[in-house]
Design a protein around this motif. Structure first.
Motif, short mmCIF file in Angstrom:
data_model
loop_
_atom_site.label_atom_id
_atom_site.label_comp_id
_atom_site.label_asym_id
_atom_site.label_seq_id
_atom_site.Cartn_x
_atom_site.Cartn_y
_atom_site.Cartn_z
N ILE A 1 30.29 -53.87 61.06
CA ILE A 1 29.82 -54.41 59.76
C ILE A 1 29.33 -53.26 59.00
N TRP A 2 28.35 -52.67 59.61
CA TRP A 2 27.49 -51.68 58.82
C TRP A 2 28.49 -50.80 58.26
N LEU A 3 29.42 -50.18 59.17
CA LEU A 3 30.47 -49.02 58.67
C LEU A 3 31.25 -49.66 57.60
N MET A 4 31.69 -50.89 57.78
CA MET A 4 32.53 -51.50 56.71
C MET A 4 31.69 -51.69 55.28
N GLU A 5 30.55 -51.98 55.57
CA GLU A 5 29.59 -52.03 54.09
C GLU A 5 29.55 -50.67 53.58
N GLN A 6 29.11 -49.54 54.33
CA GLN A 6 28.97 -48.23 53.85
C GLN A 6 30.23 -48.02 53.07
N ASP A 7 31.56 -48.30 53.62
CA ASP A 7 32.59 -47.91 53.08
C ASP A 7 32.83 -48.69 51.58
N LEU A 8 32.56 -49.82 51.61
CA LEU A 8 32.75 -50.91 50.51
C LEU A 8 31.76 -50.25 49.31
N PHE A 9 30.52 -49.87 49.68
CA PHE A 9 29.46 -49.22 48.78
C PHE A 9 30.30 -48.06 48.04
N ARG A 10 30.77 -47.11 49.01
CA ARG A 10 31.28 -45.89 48.39
C ARG A 10 32.36 -46.13 47.53
N GLN A 11 33.03 -47.11 47.97
CA GLN A 11 34.21 -47.41 46.96
C GLN A 11 34.10 -47.99 45.76
N VAL A 12 32.83 -48.80 45.49
CA VAL A 12 32.36 -49.44 44.14
C VAL A 12 31.35 -48.71 43.54
N GLN A 13 30.79 -47.53 44.24
CA GLN A 13 29.70 -46.99 43.31
C GLN A 13 30.01 -46.62 42.14
N PHE A 14 31.24 -46.20 41.61
CA PHE A 14 31.62 -45.87 40.48
C PHE A 14 32.23 -46.60 39.53
N SER A 15 32.37 -47.92 39.99
CA SER A 15 33.42 -48.89 39.36
C SER A 15 32.49 -49.51 38.10
N GLY A 16 31.20 -49.25 38.25
CA GLY A 16 30.30 -49.86 36.89
C GLY A 16 30.43 -49.09 35.68
N ARG A 17 31.08 -47.83 35.82
CA ARG A 17 31.37 -46.91 34.53
C ARG A 17 32.07 -47.49 33.51
N HIS A 18 31.65 -47.22 32.24
CA HIS A 18 32.68 -47.85 31.15
C HIS A 18 33.72 -46.62 31.10
N THR A 19 33.38 -45.46 31.29
CA THR A 19 34.31 -44.34 30.95
C THR A 19 34.24 -43.28 32.25
N MET A 20 35.24 -42.76 32.38
CA MET A 20 35.40 -41.64 33.45
C MET A 20 34.43 -40.51 32.95
N LEU A 21 33.64 -40.20 34.13
CA LEU A 21 32.68 -39.09 34.00
C LEU A 21 33.18 -37.61 33.70
N HIS A 22 32.83 -36.95 32.83
CA HIS A 22 33.30 -35.57 32.78
C HIS A 22 32.61 -34.47 33.42
N LEU A 23 33.16 -33.25 33.79
CA LEU A 23 32.51 -32.27 34.42
C LEU A 23 32.91 -31.11 33.31
N ALA A 24 31.60 -30.59 32.80
CA ALA A 24 31.87 -29.50 31.91
C ALA A 24 31.00 -28.17 32.71
N VAL A 25 32.01 -27.27 33.08
CA VAL A 25 31.47 -26.15 33.77
C VAL A 25 30.86 -25.04 32.57
N ASN A 26 29.59 -24.69 33.01
CA ASN A 26 29.00 -23.40 32.22
C ASN A 26 29.39 -22.14 33.03
N VAL A 27 29.83 -21.30 32.54
CA VAL A 27 30.41 -20.06 33.08
C VAL A 27 29.28 -18.88 32.75
N ASP A 28 28.27 -19.12 32.23
CA ASP A 28 27.35 -18.01 31.82
C ASP A 28 27.34 -16.88 32.95
N HIS A 29 26.91 -17.57 34.30
CA HIS A 29 26.70 -16.60 35.29
C HIS A 29 27.73 -15.67 35.89
N VAL A 30 29.03 -15.88 35.47
CA VAL A 30 30.19 -14.90 35.81
C VAL A 30 29.59 -13.82 34.96
#
Ligand code: PXP
Length: 397
Positions: A136-165
């Protein structure tokens, strides 16, 4: 909706995020294939203790109780209709104590307790055997992982800063490695934006880089710069998709703190007005501070970028919790004030997921950690690994 939420505690003061919890609840029901009705009630310790005494003959409060509606279950409140799966009662006070002890956000702990309650309603009982408890513990961990991001209203974006190149290129004064090529690789790997900081001393990014990037970036070019006449002229000429105003000191290693918008309201407000006049949306890089955020909204910024540096560098867990809480509240306040919210500085592969789970934030700006990891695994993979951390592990809602 087969899901009913009740809050018997003051929502805002308790730190409950009802939108997040309800979105996660809907997602959980879908994942578990539940179509019958479930009630989830958030209450204080006193109310929980009274249920615990009445139905389990235990005197203290507990974190979660489930009451299956099935007559073969235990402790069924008689008023439940037959198509009910049952009720889940959660003590917010106990959950808050547990969240503090375990160093996690309150709404994540509440979600875990709801998952636990749902598993009980479905007949899983961790008290039957050690083997079942582990499953049950493993199942609960897996469920949490799957819903962790489903509260978001919009998809989170990643912007990469390339200064250090560019930092590596400037170390030898040659033309390699080129931040323009790095930016294309980041975009191909899934980055939603490219950030470059054109500093007054041109220690890494050069004017030529910004000019070429303007023509090659296909996603969104975010020009980070100081609020100076020279930089405003460059921005108005090059026309990036947005500008992020940052404080700049000649001798600093990297941007050290947020802008003092309250103290520099006139000067920063003037720059925002000029850029807005050129139809360039402006983000102000600020500490997670209510006064700075209020001032940012008042002078016409479109975004704030919340400075995550103190959260990332916190030397103790308690301090990190305090800083995280400031970011969480500031992000929600900024959204409520009509600002769009980005965040960045010091984020890496360990400290980013918690920030990524904050619903009000729409974009993370990450540089050093990704470019450093790219040295070992390649830029494409370094970007993809970060994306895997900040995006939900499922498609759709
Ligand atoms: N956001 C701002 C405003 C910054 O100045 C920087 C550093 O250039 C970053 C984000 C990225 O920080 P890091 O390189 O630590 O990921």
């Amino acid at each position: 909706m087969p899901l009913h939420f009740e809050y018997h505690v003051p929502v805002r003061e308790s730190g409950i995020d009802p939108v997040l919890l309800e979105n996660r609840g809907v997602r959980l029901l879908k994942l578990l294939g539940i179509t019958s009705h479930v009630s989830i009630v958030f209450m204080d310790d006193r109310e929980m203790a009274s249920f615990n005494l009445r139905y389990r003959k235990r005197k203290a409060a507990t974190n979660v109780l489930s009451f299956p509606a099935d007559p073969r279950g235990v402790g069924i409140p008689p008023e439940l209709a037959p198509d009910d799966l049952g009720d889940i009662l959660v003590s917010v006070e106990t959950a808050a104590r547990e969240a503090r002890r375990e160093g996690k956000p309150l709404n994540d702990r509440l979600t875990e307790l709801v998952i636990h309650g749902l598993c009980h309603l479905l007949g899983h009982d961790h008290e039957r055997s050690e083997e079942e408890a582990r499953r049950i513990w493993l199942m609960e961990q897996d469920l949490f992982r799957q819903v962790q991001f489903s509260g978001r209203h919009t998809m989170l974006h990643l912007a990469v800063n390339v200064d250090h190149v560019a930092t590596v290129r400037q170390a030898r004064g040659t033309s390699e490695p080129d931040p323009v090529i790095a930016a294309s690789i980041c975009e191909l790997a899934g980055a939603a934006g490219i950030v470059v900081h054109l500093r007054e001393d041109r220690r890494h990014i050069q004017d030529r880089d910004v000019e070429i990037l303007r023509r090659t970036v296909k996603t969104k070019l975010n020009l980070e710069m100081a609020a100076t006449r020279e930089m405003v002229d460059i921005a108005l000429r090059i026309r990036p998709d947005m500008v992020t105003l940052v404080p700049e000191k000649r001798r600093e290693l990297t941007t050290e703190g947020g802008l003092n918008v309250t103290g520099g309201r006139k000067k920063i407000g003037g720059v925002v007005e000029q850029l807005n006049g050129g139809k360039i949306p402006v983000s102000l890089f600020v500490d997670p501070d209510a006064q700075q955020i209020k001032a940012a909204g008042e002078i016409g910024a479109t975004f704030v970028e919340l400075h995550t540096g103190r959260y990332c560098d916190a030397p103790t867990r308690d301090e990190q919790e305090r800083e995280f809480d400031l970011i969480r509240r500031s992000a929600a306040d900024a959204r409520a004030a009509g600002l769009r919210v980005n965040a960045g500085h010091g984020l890496d592969y360990r400290n980013t997921p918690r920030i990524a789970a904050l619903d009000a934030i729409e974009e993370l700006s990450i540089g050093h950690a990704i470019i450093s990891r790219a040295v070992y695994v390649g830029l494409d993979q370094a970007v993809r690994e970060m994306l895997a951390l900040i995006r939900p592990p499922f498609a759709g809602t």
